[in-house]
Design a protein around this motif. Sequence first.
Motif, short mmCIF file in Angstrom:
data_model
loop_
_atom_site.label_atom_id
_atom_site.label_comp_id
_atom_site.label_asym_id
_atom_site.label_seq_id
_atom_site.Cartn_x
_atom_site.Cartn_y
_atom_site.Cartn_z
N PHE A 62 39.24 42.63 29.50
CA PHE A 62 39.78 41.82 30.60
C PHE A 62 39.78 40.34 30.24
N GLU A 67 42.19 38.36 32.59
CA GLU A 67 41.83 38.88 33.91
C GLU A 67 40.34 38.64 34.16
N GLU A 69 38.40 37.83 36.79
CA GLU A 69 37.62 38.42 37.88
C GLU A 69 37.19 39.85 37.54
N GLN A 70 38.09 40.61 36.91
CA GLN A 70 37.74 41.96 36.49
C GLN A 70 36.69 41.92 35.39
N GLU A 73 33.25 41.26 36.94
CA GLU A 73 32.69 42.46 37.56
C GLU A 73 32.06 43.38 36.51
N GLN A 74 32.76 43.57 35.39
CA GLN A 74 32.23 44.44 34.34
C GLN A 74 30.97 43.85 33.71
#
Length: 142
Positions: A62, A67, A69-70, A73-74
Amino acid sequence: MHVRKGDRTAEASTLARLGTSLIEEETFTEVRSYLQQALVAYRDLRDRGGESMAILKYGNSFVVSGEMEQAREQFENAVAIFRETQNRLGEGMALGNLGIVNAETGRTDLARQNFEEALRLLPAKASIRPRQRSGRGRCSRP
């Protein structure tokens, strides 16, 4: 692949390596497919170490595609598992990657906290500096 021989661990490892190797080619759908399959296999095996590393690599995919924000999260998921399993090196790498994402998205205070914590956890030879490719940040690993 290794499925025929019933070696789920080798299958998971191979899927993760396939996904990681394709990040450079920016074929993110394929990258993420392999990494998701690796995650399923590691979870089936109850291999938290393999799972957390696959999540870290998934987050990197990501970052490379922009990306953030993704990716965040990860990386947060990876930090949680590394902490749970008391893997200080993995936790430091995930925190470093999280710091890069926070810096890239303007959360500099949080990024600083991530980097400071990562530095406390990582050995002196580990690297948490971003590598540049096509104008996007990329997370390093030791």
